[in-house]
Write a protein that holds these residues in place. Structure first.
Motif, mmCIF file in Angstrom:
data_model
loop_
_atom_site.group_PDB
_atom_site.id
_atom_site.type_symbol
_atom_site.label_atom_id
_atom_site.label_comp_id
_atom_site.label_asym_id
_atom_site.label_seq_id
_atom_site.Cartn_x
_atom_site.Cartn_y
_atom_site.Cartn_z
ATOM 1 N N GLY A 1 0.840 -1.185 0.000
ATOM 2 C CA GLY A 1 0.000 0.000 0.000
ATOM 3 C C GLY A 1 0.877 1.237 0.000
ATOM 4 N N LYS A 2 0.709 2.096 1.003
ATOM 5 C CA LYS A 2 1.521 3.306 1.119
ATOM 6 C C LYS A 2 2.697 3.121 2.072
ATOM 7 C CE LYS A 2 -2.226 6.546 0.061
ATOM 8 N NZ LYS A 2 -2.975 7.740 0.517
ATOM 9 N N GLN A 3 2.889 1.903 2.544
ATOM 10 C CA GLN A 3 3.953 1.638 3.502
ATOM 11 C C GLN A 3 5.051 0.774 2.895
ATOM 12 O OE1 GLN A 3 1.846 0.000 6.949
ATOM 13 N NE2 GLN A 3 1.856 2.041 7.890
ATOM 14 N N VAL A 4 6.250 0.953 3.432
ATOM 15 C CA VAL A 4 7.393 0.136 3.016
ATOM 16 C C VAL A 4 7.558 -0.984 4.030
ATOM 17 C CG1 VAL A 4 9.872 0.098 2.576
ATOM 18 C CG2 VAL A 4 8.523 2.117 1.950
ATOM 19 N N THR A 5 7.750 -2.193 3.539
ATOM 20 C CA THR A 5 7.895 -3.352 4.424
ATOM 21 C C THR A 5 9.148 -4.122 4.059
ATOM 22 O OG1 THR A 5 6.763 -5.319 5.268
ATOM 23 C CG2 THR A 5 6.529 -4.855 2.923
ATOM 24 N N VAL A 6 9.746 -4.774 5.047
ATOM 25 C CA VAL A 6 10.905 -5.632 4.794
ATOM 26 C C VAL A 6 10.394 -6.948 4.214
ATOM 27 C CG1 VAL A 6 12.825 -6.884 5.842
ATOM 28 C CG2 VAL A 6 12.265 -4.570 6.633
ATOM 29 N N SER A 7 10.888 -7.302 3.037
ATOM 30 C CA SER A 7 10.381 -8.482 2.337
ATOM 31 C C SER A 7 11.085 -9.754 2.764
ATOM 32 C CB SER A 7 10.539 -8.295 0.824
ATOM 33 O OG SER A 7 11.914 -8.256 0.478
ATOM 34 N N GLY A 8 12.243 -9.598 3.415
ATOM 35 C CA GLY A 8 12.992 -10.782 3.826
ATOM 36 C C GLY A 8 13.861 -11.354 2.724
ATOM 37 N N GLN A 9 13.881 -10.693 1.558
ATOM 38 C CA GLN A 9 14.695 -11.161 0.444
ATOM 39 C C GLN A 9 15.802 -10.151 0.175
ATOM 40 O OE1 GLN A 9 12.240 -11.848 -2.975
ATOM 41 N NE2 GLN A 9 10.573 -12.712 -1.770
ATOM 42 N N HIS A 10 16.956 -10.651 -0.186
ATOM 43 C CA HIS A 10 18.036 -9.788 -0.646
ATOM 44 C C HIS A 10 19.021 -10.625 -1.436
ATOM 45 C CE1 HIS A 10 20.672 -11.399 2.515
ATOM 46 N NE2 HIS A 10 19.677 -11.212 3.350
ATOM 47 N N ASP A 11 19.866 -9.926 -2.181
ATOM 48 C CA ASP A 11 20.797 -10.622 -3.064
ATOM 49 C C ASP A 11 22.093 -10.956 -2.325
ATOM 50 O OD1 ASP A 11 19.006 -10.377 -5.124
ATOM 51 O OD2 ASP A 11 19.865 -8.524 -5.884
ATOM 52 N N GLY A 12 22.196 -12.169 -1.824
ATOM 53 C CA GLY A 12 23.437 -12.635 -1.233
ATOM 54 C C GLY A 12 23.820 -11.927 0.057
ATOM 55 N N GLN A 13 25.130 -11.906 0.328
ATOM 56 C CA GLN A 13 25.671 -11.309 1.536
ATOM 57 C C GLN A 13 25.635 -9.791 1.431
ATOM 58 O OE1 GLN A 13 26.617 -13.139 4.152
ATOM 59 N NE2 GLN A 13 27.117 -11.325 5.386
ATOM 60 N N LEU A 14 25.006 -9.164 2.407
ATOM 61 C CA LEU A 14 24.901 -7.709 2.373
ATOM 62 C C LEU A 14 26.143 -7.046 2.954
ATOM 63 C CD1 LEU A 14 21.235 -7.104 3.619
ATOM 64 C CD2 LEU A 14 22.105 -6.773 1.301
#
Length: 218
Positions: free
Chosen positions: A49-62
């Protein structure tokens, strides 16, 4: 260390002549906004919606800076972009600067001024590389780049009020060029919303400071 976009922004924010940071107050909003934007590019953040949420996905080691920001965003929970920038803002600019010092890309010197207080300056160890980064960013924007990293960096310069110092006198024209690329879909919606949230957070800070100054002078 592999630089994030925020590390590049911090390097561009250092005064090449005598050290120190330009526009410190504005930079403290630009750095977290750019960190969040890079997380969003890596699919770690999404729009709900109008909010940003952490999706739990990312590309490899941050990289460490992005991991710190992701942890702060996760603790903040679902938020509107402007609020999320404010929530993850604390210490984010200092953290990025410390990363650069540890990596040897910036040297920090502290001296006592007139025997009363310490003055700290940070100077890029490779000023030529920083100038090259500024030139490459300027040329890419002028050419109408769709490179996401460059466009996010351009937004960071805007939020930090560093466009003129880094991009030159035609920065307004370059900003419009970048906006056209973004409007054409070069950046995902969640990235744009986070960056706009950073801009709104900075503007809210400036409005509050202006109101406080008016009250104090009356």
């Amino acid at each position: 260390m592999e630089n994030t976009i925020a590390h590049d922004l911090m390097l561009l924010a250092l005064k090449p002549s005598d050290g120190g940071r330009r526009q410190t107050a504005s930079l403290s909003y630009a750095i977290p906004a750019v960190l969040l934007a890079e997380l969003a590019l890596g699919a770690a953040l999404s729009l709900n919606g109008k909010q940003v949420t952490v999706s739990g996905q990312h590309d490899g080691q941050l990289p460490e800076a992005l991991r710190r920001t992701l942890d702060a965003a996760r603790q903040a929970g679902d938020r509107k972009p402007r609020v999320l920038v404010q929530k993850v803002r604390k210490g984010s600019d200092i953290g990025v600067l410390d990363d650069l010092v540890r990596a040897g890309q910036v040297r920090r010197s502290t001296r006592t001024v007139i025997g009363l207080f310490d003055s700290t300056k940070e100077i890029a160890t490779n000023a030529h590389a920083v100038r090259q980064l500024a030139d490459q960013t300027q040329h890419a924007l002028r050419a109408g780049t769709t490179d996401q990293r460059t466009l996010v960096l351009a937004w960071g310069l805007r939020i930090a009020r560093l466009e003129k110092q880094v991009l030159g006198d035609d920065y307004r024209q370059l900003r419009k060029q970048a906006e056209r690329m973004c409007d054409a879909g070069a950046l995902p919606d969640v990235v744009l919303e986070v960056l706009r949230g950073g801009l709104k957070a900075r503007e809210a800070m400036e409005s509050s400071a202006s109101s406080t100054a008016v009250v104090a002078s009356s």
